[in-house]
Design a protein around this motif. Structure first.
Motif, PDB file in Angstrom:
ATOM      1  N   PRO A 136     -35.586  48.702 -57.003  1.00  0.00           N
ATOM      2  CA  PRO A 136     -34.844  48.583 -55.746  1.00  0.00           C
ATOM      3  C   PRO A 136     -34.723  47.132 -55.258  1.00  0.00           C
ATOM      4  O   PRO A 136     -33.722  46.771 -54.641  1.00  0.00           O
ATOM      5  N   ALA A 137     -35.715  46.298 -55.545  1.00  0.00           N
ATOM      6  CA  ALA A 137     -35.634  44.888 -55.140  1.00  0.00           C
ATOM      7  C   ALA A 137     -34.497  44.185 -55.873  1.00  0.00           C
ATOM      8  O   ALA A 137     -33.781  43.356 -55.284  1.00  0.00           O
ATOM      9  N   ILE A 138     -34.301  44.521 -57.148  1.00  0.00           N
ATOM     10  CA  ILE A 138     -33.183  43.949 -57.907  1.00  0.00           C
ATOM     11  C   ILE A 138     -31.859  44.445 -57.342  1.00  0.00           C
ATOM     12  O   ILE A 138     -30.907  43.675 -57.184  1.00  0.00           O
ATOM     13  N   ILE A 139     -31.799  45.714 -56.996  1.00  0.00           N
ATOM     14  CA  ILE A 139     -30.562  46.273 -56.436  1.00  0.00           C
ATOM     15  C   ILE A 139     -30.211  45.584 -55.126  1.00  0.00           C
ATOM     16  O   ILE A 139     -29.055  45.216 -54.891  1.00  0.00           O
ATOM     17  N   ASP A 140     -31.205  45.372 -54.263  1.00  0.00           N
ATOM     18  CA  ASP A 140     -30.954  44.658 -52.999  1.00  0.00           C
ATOM     19  C   ASP A 140     -30.458  43.240 -53.258  1.00  0.00           C
ATOM     20  O   ASP A 140     -29.519  42.774 -52.602  1.00  0.00           O
ATOM     21  N   ALA A 141     -31.076  42.559 -54.216  1.00  0.00           N
ATOM     22  CA  ALA A 141     -30.658  41.191 -54.541  1.00  0.00           C
ATOM     23  C   ALA A 141     -29.237  41.187 -55.107  1.00  0.00           C
ATOM     24  O   ALA A 141     -28.433  40.298 -54.783  1.00  0.00           O
ATOM     25  N   LEU A 142     -28.910  42.173 -55.934  1.00  0.00           N
ATOM     26  CA  LEU A 142     -27.544  42.274 -56.465  1.00  0.00           C
ATOM     27  C   LEU A 142     -26.529  42.556 -55.361  1.00  0.00           C
ATOM     28  O   LEU A 142     -25.423  42.003 -55.369  1.00  0.00           O
ATOM     29  N   ASN A 143     -26.905  43.401 -54.402  1.00  0.00           N
ATOM     30  CA  ASN A 143     -26.005  43.668 -53.279  1.00  0.00           C
ATOM     31  C   ASN A 143     -25.722  42.403 -52.487  1.00  0.00           C
ATOM     32  O   ASN A 143     -24.591  42.161 -52.055  1.00  0.00           O
ATOM     33  N   ASN A 144     -26.743  41.572 -52.289  1.00  0.00           N
ATOM     34  CA  ASN A 144     -26.537  40.292 -51.606  1.00  0.00           C
ATOM     35  C   ASN A 144     -25.627  39.379 -52.422  1.00  0.00           C
ATOM     36  O   ASN A 144     -24.778  38.679 -51.864  1.00  0.00           O
ATOM     37  N   LEU A 145     -25.790  39.403 -53.729  1.00  0.00           N
ATOM     38  CA  LEU A 145     -24.923  38.604 -54.597  1.00  0.00           C
ATOM     39  C   LEU A 145     -23.480  39.107 -54.518  1.00  0.00           C
ATOM     40  O   LEU A 145     -22.540  38.314 -54.467  1.00  0.00           O
ATOM     41  N   HIS A 146     -23.307  40.419 -54.495  1.00  0.00           N
ATOM     42  CA  HIS A 146     -21.961  40.984 -54.356  1.00  0.00           C
ATOM     43  C   HIS A 146     -21.296  40.488 -53.075  1.00  0.00           C
ATOM     44  O   HIS A 146     -20.131  40.080 -53.087  1.00  0.00           O
ATOM     45  N   ARG A 147     -22.051  40.522 -51.961  1.00  0.00           N
ATOM     46  CA  ARG A 147     -21.491  40.063 -50.683  1.00  0.00           C
ATOM     47  C   ARG A 147     -21.104  38.590 -50.747  1.00  0.00           C
ATOM     48  O   ARG A 147     -20.030  38.197 -50.287  1.00  0.00           O
ATOM     49  N   ALA A 148     -21.963  37.768 -51.326  1.00  0.00           N
ATOM     50  CA  ALA A 148     -21.676  36.338 -51.419  1.00  0.00           C
ATOM     51  C   ALA A 148     -20.472  36.080 -52.318  1.00  0.00           C
ATOM     52  O   ALA A 148     -19.616  35.233 -52.005  1.00  0.00           O
ATOM     53  N   ALA A 149     -20.372  36.812 -53.413  1.00  0.00           N
ATOM     54  CA  ALA A 149     -19.239  36.635 -54.329  1.00  0.00           C
ATOM     55  C   ALA A 149     -17.936  37.061 -53.668  1.00  0.00           C
ATOM     56  O   ALA A 149     -16.910  36.376 -53.801  1.00  0.00           O
ATOM     57  N   ARG A 150     -17.964  38.186 -52.941  1.00  0.00           N
ATOM     58  CA  ARG A 150     -16.745  38.617 -52.235  1.00  0.00           C
ATOM     59  C   ARG A 150     -16.320  37.586 -51.206  1.00  0.00           C
ATOM     60  O   ARG A 150     -15.127  37.307 -51.050  1.00  0.00           O
ATOM     61  N   ALA A 151     -17.273  37.006 -50.500  1.00  0.00           N
ATOM     62  CA  ALA A 151     -16.942  35.975 -49.512  1.00  0.00           C
ATOM     63  C   ALA A 151     -16.360  34.740 -50.203  1.00  0.00           C
ATOM     64  O   ALA A 151     -15.376  34.158 -49.741  1.00  0.00           O
ATOM     65  N   ASP A 152     -16.955  34.353 -51.328  1.00  0.00           N
ATOM     66  CA  ASP A 152     -16.469  33.180 -52.064  1.00  0.00           C
ATOM     67  C   ASP A 152     -15.047  33.395 -52.567  1.00  0.00           C
ATOM     68  O   ASP A 152     -14.233  32.485 -52.563  1.00  0.00           O
ATOM     69  N   LEU A 153     -14.751  34.606 -52.974  1.00  0.00           N
ATOM     70  CA  LEU A 153     -13.414  34.926 -53.484  1.00  0.00           C
ATOM     71  C   LEU A 153     -12.449  35.374 -52.380  1.00  0.00           C
ATOM     72  O   LEU A 153     -11.290  35.677 -52.661  1.00  0.00           O
ATOM     73  N   ALA A 154     -12.940  35.392 -51.147  1.00  0.00           N
ATOM     74  CA  ALA A 154     -12.147  35.822 -49.995  1.00  0.00           C
ATOM     75  C   ALA A 154     -11.629  37.250 -50.175  1.00  0.00           C
ATOM     76  O   ALA A 154     -10.536  37.572 -49.741  1.00  0.00           O
ATOM     77  N   ILE A 155     -12.431  38.082 -50.794  1.00  0.00           N
ATOM     78  CA  ILE A 155     -12.064  39.495 -50.970  1.00  0.00           C
ATOM     79  C   ILE A 155     -12.397  40.197 -49.657  1.00  0.00           C
ATOM     80  O   ILE A 155     -13.524  40.113 -49.165  1.00  0.00           O
ATOM     81  N   GLY A 156     -11.419  40.874 -49.112  1.00  0.00           N
ATOM     82  CA  GLY A 156     -11.620  41.554 -47.848  1.00  0.00           C
ATOM     83  C   GLY A 156     -11.338  40.678 -46.646  1.00  0.00           C
ATOM     84  O   GLY A 156     -11.382  41.143 -45.515  1.00  0.00           O
ATOM     85  N   ALA A 157     -11.019  39.401 -46.881  1.00  0.00           N
ATOM     86  CA  ALA A 157     -10.681  38.505 -45.768  1.00  0.00           C
ATOM     87  C   ALA A 157      -9.268  38.810 -45.303  1.00  0.00           C
ATOM     88  O   ALA A 157      -8.420  39.234 -46.083  1.00  0.00           O
ATOM     89  N   ARG A 158      -9.014  38.562 -44.061  1.00  0.00           N
ATOM     90  CA  ARG A 158      -7.659  38.748 -43.526  1.00  0.00           C
ATOM     91  C   ARG A 158      -6.769  37.657 -44.091  1.00  0.00           C
ATOM     92  O   ARG A 158      -7.135  36.492 -44.115  1.00  0.00           O
ATOM     93  N   VAL A 159      -5.604  38.041 -44.551  1.00  0.00           N
ATOM     94  CA  VAL A 159      -4.665  37.094 -45.125  1.00  0.00           C
ATOM     95  C   VAL A 159      -3.529  36.894 -44.133  1.00  0.00           C
ATOM     96  O   VAL A 159      -2.943  37.849 -43.639  1.00  0.00           O
ATOM     97  N   GLY A 160      -3.236  35.618 -43.847  1.00  0.00           N
ATOM     98  CA  GLY A 160      -2.174  35.278 -42.912  1.00  0.00           C
ATOM     99  C   GLY A 160      -0.806  35.308 -43.567  1.00  0.00           C
ATOM    100  O   GLY A 160      -0.658  35.670 -44.734  1.00  0.00           O
ATOM    101  N   ALA A 161       0.185  34.896 -42.799  1.00  0.00           N
ATOM    102  CA  ALA A 161       1.566  34.932 -43.277  1.00  0.00           C
ATOM    103  C   ALA A 161       1.787  34.012 -44.471  1.00  0.00           C
ATOM    104  O   ALA A 161       2.681  34.228 -45.278  1.00  0.00           O
TER     105      ALA A 161
END
Length: 165
Positions: A136-161
């Motif tokens: 479970p500790a690895i899974i939690d760490a992977l979930n944090n990595l997923h969040r950081a990667a999505r933020a880095d790739l702007a996945i789920g970010a609002r896209v303007g005009a």
């Protein structure tokens, strides 16, 4: 003659304006193309690294199962070590391409995975409850990595005009 000079100045101003507008648009398109190219490379790197972490973790689980069932651990151990060596190489690409948050999250994933691998190599030295909590500790760490990667790739970010986040 004055009207011809005014016309000439108007044509020159139009040409200069057109040149700068076209140059600006081309630079913007080039920057967008480069950003997209690197985002695709980042995504591939992130997916490959995370997949390898999971592969290493599954190999460690198979090794523990073999150990506690009294079977030969040579095959699972070799598989685990090969996956860990591959993960180590992939980590370097992740650090080169990812932002600081992604790199920090990946370091945490590495640490949790190393704890698991250490317990797997000498399973009798780690109490079962501690060893069982490592997954479970690895899974939690992977979930944090997923969040950081999505933020880095702007996945789920609002896209303007403009198409930019």
């Amino acid at each position: 003659m004055a009207s011809q000079i005014i016309t000439l100045i108007g044509v020159l101003m139009g040409a200069i304006t057109s040149f700068f507008a076209t140059s600006w648009a081309e630079r913007a398109r080039f920057r967008q193309t480069m950003a997209t190219r690197w985002d695709e490379r980042k995504l591939d790197t992130y997916v490959e690294y995370i997949s390898c972490v999971k592969e290493t973790s599954r190999a460690a689980k198979r090794m523990l199962e073999a150990h506690f069932e009294g079977r030969d651990v040579g095959g699972p151990l070799a598989e685990m070590e090969a996956a860990e060596a591959r993960r180590s190489v992939l980590f370097e690409g992740l650090v080169l391409l990812g932002d600081e948050a992604v790199s920090t999250a990946a370091v945490t994933v590495n640490e949790r995975l190393w704890d698991l691998l250490k317990s797997t190599r000498d399973p009798d030295s780690i109490p079962a409850p501690v060893r069982d909590a490592m997954g479970p500790a690895i899974i939690d760490a992977l979930n944090n990595l997923h969040r950081a990667a999505r933020a880095d790739l702007a996945i789920g970010a609002r896209v303007g005009a403009t198409g930019q986040p």
